[in-house]
Scaffold this active site. Structure first.
Site, PDB file in Angstrom:
ATOM      1  N   ASP A  64       4.362   8.411   1.976  1.00  0.00           N
ATOM      2  CA  ASP A  64       2.955   8.287   1.925  1.00  0.00           C
ATOM      3  C   ASP A  64       1.401   7.498   0.851  1.00  0.00           C
ATOM      4  O   ASP A  64       0.407   7.515   1.505  1.00  0.00           O
ATOM      5  CB  ASP A  64       2.253   8.886   3.210  1.00  0.00           C
ATOM      6  CG  ASP A  64       2.313  10.290   3.492  1.00  0.00           C
ATOM      7  OD1 ASP A  64       3.344  10.871   2.747  1.00  0.00           O
ATOM      8  OD2 ASP A  64       1.296  10.645   3.838  1.00  0.00           O
ATOM      9  N   ASN A  65       2.164   8.652   0.104  1.00  0.00           N
ATOM     10  CA  ASN A  65       0.796   8.994  -0.585  1.00  0.00           C
ATOM     11  C   ASN A  65       0.778   7.859  -2.013  1.00  0.00           C
ATOM     12  O   ASN A  65       0.261   7.765  -3.398  1.00  0.00           O
ATOM     13  CB  ASN A  65      -0.125  10.372  -1.298  1.00  0.00           C
ATOM     14  CG  ASN A  65       0.100  11.184  -0.025  1.00  0.00           C
ATOM     15  OD1 ASN A  65      -0.729  10.471   0.343  1.00  0.00           O
ATOM     16  ND2 ASN A  65       0.150  12.615   0.039  1.00  0.00           N
TER      17      ASN A  65
END
Ligand code: AMP
Ligand code: MG
EC number: 2.7.7.-
Length: 464
Positions: free
Chosen positions: A260-261
């Site tokens: 998600d990063n």
């Protein structure tokens, strides 16, 4: 009326709403927090100049970047983006923008689609038990990371604005209560690998096709088509291999390389427990909670490759496997090429290609390992191709190389500029103790001088 008042100041600002082309199941409209205070602590005038916001006075700046009044031509309402992700290799379907949102979009001077993403702007449907807030120290740390990475030629989001918001926060990893802030980042999109993972989880192939087309069009300047998913993966493999390589040459440890990063443009973002490793130590970890060293300095290329694999798995929703596997297999080769480029760039010499360059980077790694010389010191002394004492085999190899840039910037006669953790803490302490921002501003000036001395590295990703 409001638009007329703003027009002269924002003449060069080109607002965008490209995200609204996508199905609205990808985001939630949200309301920003109302803060008791808004004290402007950082405005990135260098970035503001490049995007037509330099003429905003501080009051308008605060209206946009603390109260999130819409920017002309951009979104009317902030959007919290929905996504999932693997966190330390465990799949988590309960995340999403929990303390940030997409505030606005725009086209920069080069025609690139840019997002204004926030951190610390309030609760959203994805906050779970969190307060939706960011600490001032977290914001200051993000400015320091992004400025240093930009100077070192790493493609990164930039920290555009930090406004202190006057709340007292409780945090396990800072003496509490601690001060609050809201950060606005400027980034080349921020569609994540986790955005695709969520759509795979929901088996929503229609929306996934739309997101594939959006990313190809806006970030890679290509039309969709039958092979769109594999082409997208190919770009992401290339850009994230380059990013992992840039981290290594910078001595940077992101700390939380969860899916998600990871931005599918390969631009680095979301800086939490990051650190720069003082020495070439592959086992050096940034996050105190990374007990297994999953995201240690030397394991970042492998982590990035693993993340690309998760994107490939997600893209199976809209593609056959063989073309995806084929591009995935190129990660290692691309990484090798990129790490050579990145290290030689920082060394300040013109690559000669092939085996010769490989020999040089092996000698650098060997020398840094055996001498334990701090990475920043090594590159400071060696810039232009002069190997320091203790790097004898490197010296012999560098005899054939020419500098890519003269060593005539004043920076090279001054002190080594690094960003190790003790220096970060030494910048933070005077702010915490007596609101003394002088060391912080002095550091930013030194980092920018380092950046000037090194010269530009990155050609912009995507549309030129
Ligand atoms: P990060 O480690 O910053 O990438 O965050 C991982 C997830 O936790 C994201 O979904 C964040 O939005 C969420 N999160 C982290 N801190 C907070 C907070 N203080 N309030 C709400 N959500 C948070
Ligand atoms: Mg994150």
């Amino acid at each position: 009326m409001a638009d007329n008042v703003q027009a002269p100041a924002l003449a060069a600002f080109k607002g965008e709403t490209a995200i609204l082309e996508l199905p609205d199941s990808l985001y939630d409209e949200v309301t920003p927090a109302q803060f008791p205070q808004s004290v402007l602590r950082w405005r990135n005038d260098r970035a503001a100049h490049q995007i037509g916001l330099a003429n905003l006075d501080d009051a308008r700046w605060i209206a946009h970047f603390a109260r999130f009044e819409p920017l002309p031509g951009s979104l009317a309402t902030p959007l919290a983006l929905r996504y999932h992700g693997h966190q330390f290799r465990t799949y988590n379907p309960d995340i999403g923008d929990g303390r940030g949102f997409l505030y606005a979009q725009m086209r920069d001077g080069a025609g690139r689609l840019m997002d204004f993403g926030t951190k610390g702007s309030g609760r959203t449907p994805w906050s779970r038990f969190g307060d939706g807030r960011l600490t001032l120290k977290g914001a200051v740390r993000e400015i320091l990371a992004t400025e240093m990475l930009e100077a070192l030629g790493v493609e990164t989001s930039r920290s555009l604005s930090v406004i202190e918001t006057g709340e007292a926060l409780e945090r396990g990893d800072e003496p509490s209560p601690t001060r609050s802030a809201v950060l606005v980042r400027l980034s080349h999109g921020h569609i994540r690998i986790g955005t695709f993972q969520r759509l795979a989880y929901l088996r929503d192939s229609e929306t996934m096709q739309a997101v594939v087309a959006y990313v190809l069009r806006h970030f890679y300047g290509e039309d969709a088509g039958d092979d769109a998913p594999a082409r997208l993966l190919d770009h992401v493999v290339a850009r994230t291999a380059r990013l992992a390589a840039s981290y290594m040459a910078a001595g940077f440890v992101h700390g939380v390389l969860n899916t998600d990063n990871i931005n599918v443009t390969g631009e680095s973002f979301d800086y939490g427990p990051w650190r720069f490793t003082p020495r070439w130590d592959p086992a050096f970890t940034a996050a105190y909670f990374d007990h297994g060293g999953l995201y240690a300095f030397g394991r970042q290329p492998e982590a990035m490759h693993w993340n690309c694999m998760q994107l490939a798995v997600a893209l199976r929703t809209v593609s056959e496997a063989p073309p995806l596997i084929e591009v995935l297999d190129r990660f290692a080769e691309r990484y090798q090429a990129e790490v050579t480029q990145a290290l030689l760039w920082r060394l300040g010499v013109i690559p000669l290609g092939g085996e010769q360059d490989r020999g040089v980077i092996e000698a650098i790694e060997r020398g840094l390992g055996t001498t334990a010389m701090p990475i920043d010191r090594f590159f400071h002394e060696a810039f232009g191709g002069s190997a320091p004492a203790g790097f004898d085999d490197l010296r012999a190899l560098l005899a054939a190389y020419r500098p890519r840039r003269a060593r005539d910037h004043a920076h090279w006669n001054g002190p080594v500029c690094g960003m190790a953790i003790d220096e970060v803490e030494a910048i933070w302490s005077p702010i915490a103790e007596r609101d003394d921002w002088a060391p912080f501003h002095a550091k930013i000036a030194a980092v920018r001088a380092l950046g000037e001395a090194l010269g530009p590295r990155t050609e912009p990703a995507g549309i030129a």
